[in-house]
Write a protein that holds these residues in place. Sequence first.
Motif, PDB file in Angstrom:
ATOM      1  N   LYS A 238       0.807  -1.215   0.000  1.00  0.00           N
ATOM      2  CA  LYS A 238       0.000   0.000   0.000  1.00  0.00           C
ATOM      3  C   LYS A 238       0.847   1.274   0.000  1.00  0.00           C
ATOM      4  O   LYS A 238       0.498   2.257  -0.648  1.00  0.00           O
ATOM      5  N   LYS A 239       1.955   1.247   0.731  1.00  0.00           N
ATOM      6  CA  LYS A 239       2.806   2.441   0.801  1.00  0.00           C
ATOM      7  C   LYS A 239       4.273   2.033   0.757  1.00  0.00           C
ATOM      8  O   LYS A 239       4.716   1.186   1.534  1.00  0.00           O
TER       9      LYS A 239
ATOM     10  N   THR B  35       0.840   4.300  -2.743  1.00  0.00           N
ATOM     11  CA  THR B  35       1.548   5.561  -2.521  1.00  0.00           C
ATOM     12  C   THR B  35       3.047   5.310  -2.412  1.00  0.00           C
ATOM     13  O   THR B  35       3.473   4.351  -1.765  1.00  0.00           O
ATOM     14  N   THR B  36       3.837   6.165  -3.033  1.00  0.00           N
ATOM     15  CA  THR B  36       5.295   6.067  -2.923  1.00  0.00           C
ATOM     16  C   THR B  36       5.874   7.380  -2.422  1.00  0.00           C
ATOM     17  O   THR B  36       5.314   8.452  -2.653  1.00  0.00           O
ATOM     18  N   GLU B  37       7.006   7.274  -1.760  1.00  0.00           N
ATOM     19  CA  GLU B  37       7.729   8.449  -1.275  1.00  0.00           C
ATOM     20  C   GLU B  37       9.218   8.180  -1.400  1.00  0.00           C
ATOM     21  O   GLU B  37       9.700   7.109  -0.985  1.00  0.00           O
ATOM     22  N   ASN B  38       9.957   9.110  -1.979  1.00  0.00           N
ATOM     23  CA  ASN B  38      11.405   8.959  -2.091  1.00  0.00           C
ATOM     24  C   ASN B  38      12.083   9.350  -0.789  1.00  0.00           C
ATOM     25  O   ASN B  38      11.710  10.342  -0.148  1.00  0.00           O
ATOM     26  N   LEU B  39      13.077   8.563  -0.403  1.00  0.00           N
ATOM     27  CA  LEU B  39      13.862   8.838   0.800  1.00  0.00           C
ATOM     28  C   LEU B  39      15.331   8.894   0.389  1.00  0.00           C
ATOM     29  O   LEU B  39      15.889   7.906  -0.083  1.00  0.00           O
TER      30      LEU B  39
ATOM     31  N   ILE C 222       4.219   2.615   6.235  1.00  0.00           N
ATOM     32  CA  ILE C 222       5.088   2.097   5.171  1.00  0.00           C
ATOM     33  C   ILE C 222       5.176   0.579   5.296  1.00  0.00           C
ATOM     34  O   ILE C 222       5.603   0.051   6.326  1.00  0.00           O
ATOM     35  N   ASP C 223       4.733  -0.122   4.269  1.00  0.00           N
ATOM     36  CA  ASP C 223       4.762  -1.583   4.335  1.00  0.00           C
ATOM     37  C   ASP C 223       5.813  -2.213   3.417  1.00  0.00           C
ATOM     38  O   ASP C 223       6.038  -3.418   3.467  1.00  0.00           O
ATOM     39  N   TYR C 224       6.476  -1.397   2.589  1.00  0.00           N
ATOM     40  CA  TYR C 224       7.592  -1.890   1.785  1.00  0.00           C
ATOM     41  C   TYR C 224       8.674  -0.811   1.689  1.00  0.00           C
ATOM     42  O   TYR C 224       8.368   0.365   1.464  1.00  0.00           O
ATOM     43  N   VAL C 225       9.905  -1.241   1.870  1.00  0.00           N
ATOM     44  CA  VAL C 225      11.065  -0.392   1.611  1.00  0.00           C
ATOM     45  C   VAL C 225      11.737  -0.937   0.356  1.00  0.00           C
ATOM     46  O   VAL C 225      12.106  -2.115   0.304  1.00  0.00           O
ATOM     47  N   VAL C 226      11.857  -0.089  -0.666  1.00  0.00           N
ATOM     48  CA  VAL C 226      12.516  -0.485  -1.911  1.00  0.00           C
ATOM     49  C   VAL C 226      13.854   0.237  -1.975  1.00  0.00           C
ATOM     50  O   VAL C 226      13.906   1.472  -1.922  1.00  0.00           O
ATOM     51  N   THR C 227      14.924  -0.519  -2.064  1.00  0.00           N
ATOM     52  CA  THR C 227      16.256   0.068  -2.173  1.00  0.00           C
ATOM     53  C   THR C 227      16.794  -0.160  -3.577  1.00  0.00           C
ATOM     54  O   THR C 227      16.274  -0.985  -4.339  1.00  0.00           O
ATOM     55  N   LEU C 228      17.870   0.561  -3.908  1.00  0.00           N
ATOM     56  CA  LEU C 228      18.375   0.553  -5.280  1.00  0.00           C
ATOM     57  C   LEU C 228      19.772  -0.055  -5.392  1.00  0.00           C
ATOM     58  O   LEU C 228      20.403   0.044  -6.440  1.00  0.00           O
TER      59      LEU C 228
ATOM     60  N   GLN D  60      18.205  -4.249   8.639  1.00  0.00           N
ATOM     61  CA  GLN D  60      18.561  -3.913  10.015  1.00  0.00           C
ATOM     62  C   GLN D  60      17.718  -2.749  10.520  1.00  0.00           C
ATOM     63  O   GLN D  60      17.284  -2.737  11.681  1.00  0.00           O
ATOM     64  N   ALA D  61      17.482  -1.773   9.644  1.00  0.00           N
ATOM     65  CA  ALA D  61      16.677  -0.611  10.009  1.00  0.00           C
ATOM     66  C   ALA D  61      15.240  -1.013  10.316  1.00  0.00           C
ATOM     67  O   ALA D  61      14.617  -0.471  11.245  1.00  0.00           O
ATOM     68  N   VAL D  62      14.701  -1.952   9.552  1.00  0.00           N
ATOM     69  CA  VAL D  62      13.347  -2.437   9.802  1.00  0.00           C
ATOM     70  C   VAL D  62      13.258  -3.049  11.195  1.00  0.00           C
ATOM     71  O   VAL D  62      12.311  -2.792  11.948  1.00  0.00           O
ATOM     72  N   SER D  63      14.249  -3.839  11.541  1.00  0.00           N
ATOM     73  CA  SER D  63      14.280  -4.460  12.864  1.00  0.00           C
ATOM     74  C   SER D  63      14.422  -3.412  13.960  1.00  0.00           C
ATOM     75  O   SER D  63      13.686  -3.435  14.959  1.00  0.00           O
ATOM     76  N   ASP D  64      15.370  -2.491  13.779  1.00  0.00           N
ATOM     77  CA  ASP D  64      15.601  -1.461  14.791  1.00  0.00           C
ATOM     78  C   ASP D  64      14.397  -0.549  14.965  1.00  0.00           C
ATOM     79  O   ASP D  64      14.139  -0.037  16.057  1.00  0.00           O
ATOM     80  N   GLY D  65      13.665  -0.309  13.872  1.00  0.00           N
ATOM     81  CA  GLY D  65      12.515   0.589  13.928  1.00  0.00           C
ATOM     82  C   GLY D  65      11.244  -0.080  14.396  1.00  0.00           C
ATOM     83  O   GLY D  65      10.198   0.588  14.499  1.00  0.00           O
ATOM     84  N   GLY D  66      11.313  -1.390  14.686  1.00  0.00           N
ATOM     85  CA  GLY D  66      10.123  -2.102  15.118  1.00  0.00           C
ATOM     86  C   GLY D  66       9.041  -2.124  14.056  1.00  0.00           C
ATOM     87  O   GLY D  66       7.843  -2.180  14.356  1.00  0.00           O
ATOM     88  N   SER D  67       9.458  -2.082  12.790  1.00  0.00           N
ATOM     89  CA  SER D  67       8.526  -1.998  11.670  1.00  0.00           C
ATOM     90  C   SER D  67       8.178  -3.386  11.134  1.00  0.00           C
ATOM     91  O   SER D  67       8.959  -4.336  11.268  1.00  0.00           O
ATOM     92  N   LYS D  68       7.007  -3.474  10.524  1.00  0.00           N
ATOM     93  CA  LYS D  68       6.603  -4.698   9.861  1.00  0.00           C
ATOM     94  C   LYS D  68       6.832  -4.616   8.350  1.00  0.00           C
ATOM     95  O   LYS D  68       6.406  -5.502   7.597  1.00  0.00           O
ATOM     96  N   ALA D  69       7.504  -3.551   7.899  1.00  0.00           N
ATOM     97  CA  ALA D  69       7.757  -3.357   6.469  1.00  0.00           C
ATOM     98  C   ALA D  69       8.636  -4.474   5.916  1.00  0.00           C
ATOM     99  O   ALA D  69       9.521  -4.996   6.601  1.00  0.00           O
ATOM    100  N   LYS D  70       8.393  -4.809   4.658  1.00  0.00           N
ATOM    101  CA  LYS D  70       9.220  -5.775   3.952  1.00  0.00           C
ATOM    102  C   LYS D  70      10.198  -5.026   3.052  1.00  0.00           C
ATOM    103  O   LYS D  70       9.992  -3.861   2.725  1.00  0.00           O
ATOM    104  N   VAL D  71      11.267  -5.687   2.660  1.00  0.00           N
ATOM    105  CA  VAL D  71      12.322  -5.058   1.864  1.00  0.00           C
ATOM    106  C   VAL D  71      12.437  -5.740   0.506  1.00  0.00           C
ATOM    107  O   VAL D  71      12.474  -6.970   0.412  1.00  0.00           O
ATOM    108  N   ALA D  72      12.473  -4.932  -0.536  1.00  0.00           N
ATOM    109  CA  ALA D  72      12.767  -5.409  -1.890  1.00  0.00           C
ATOM    110  C   ALA D  72      13.839  -4.492  -2.457  1.00  0.00           C
ATOM    111  O   ALA D  72      14.024  -3.369  -1.980  1.00  0.00           O
ATOM    112  N   THR D  73      14.544  -4.951  -3.463  1.00  0.00           N
ATOM    113  CA  THR D  73      15.674  -4.144  -3.940  1.00  0.00           C
ATOM    114  C   THR D  73      15.971  -4.356  -5.419  1.00  0.00           C
ATOM    115  O   THR D  73      15.527  -5.326  -6.035  1.00  0.00           O
TER     116      THR D  73
END
Length: 339
Positions: free
Chosen positions: A178-179, A206-210, A234-240, A250-263
Amino acid sequence: MNRSLSSRSRRFTVLVAVAASTVLALAGCSSNSGGKKSEESAGGVSAGKATTPRMTIAMITHAVPGDTFWDTIRKGAQAAAAKDNIKLVYSSDPNGGNQANLMQNAIDQKVDGIAVTLAKPDAMKGTVAKAVQAGIPVVGFNSGVDDGQKQGLLQYFGQDETVAGEAVGKKLSSLGAKKVACVIQEQGQVALEARCAGVKKGFSGTTENLFVNGADMPSVKSTITAKLKQDPSIDYVVTLAAPVALTATQAVSDGGSKAKVATFDLNKELVKAIQGGSIEFAVDQQPYLQGYLAVDSLWLYKNNGNYSGGGVAPVLTGPAFVDKSNVATVATFAAKGTR
């Protein structure tokens, strides 16, 4: 492999030259700062090495020190150089002005060909023109698919980043995302920004650049962690890049987030992360193939007048998705450092 490409990609003619010989052992050194070059050498070459006159090829990239992605590109370039009796001179600098200076050095040395990335096309435009005017064939790879033809490059090898980004966006939609936070590790780098723009175009949510500093991984980790804490939707973090993706887990774990990571992009550590489930999927643009084809194409042009794509269409090396369904096959090659 699972692919999702827009109609734009179908207009491209995908031409891939595959060499019959392989390299068994490679050795070389590197340079990452302006003004310095390093010759790449290879030993233990299998039968079939070219007997054509020795050529000197300069490969000039925008690599950031420590990014393992470029090790894979260089291995491909080294393999082609060893096979083709080429002296390969590799240099890199992420700063556009410094990269242009490295290219000017290659022109001054009257190399037989140049393979270059156009991550900062405006900064490279002048020196690319000088090389062309000097009669030095120039091919592009990895970055600058939209600028290569404008600047007179003979050929281009890589993926269309906008097309790849759209494919990722569509895949995320199919997974129910979703985000998305799209993490850009080098602001102003056209290929990276095209990826995130493509994700936004293909994604139904929805997307947002970080923006983060890819040369400072502790900073990358803290920035992503802070963003996830600030926005738990934010439910997905997309890295490049693969190193950024591994840091993002590691950031997902430290932030207590349930977001998944794709790259985007692979290395052997990232392949293990896909196998372990901490990263959902990666987009493989096949950097080994990019390096190999860039160097081999200059040998073919010099010795047989060949060029791919008619000087118009790029040679697309991606995108291809790697996830749990096919990662075992890719892992075999990633362990060798070639995927």
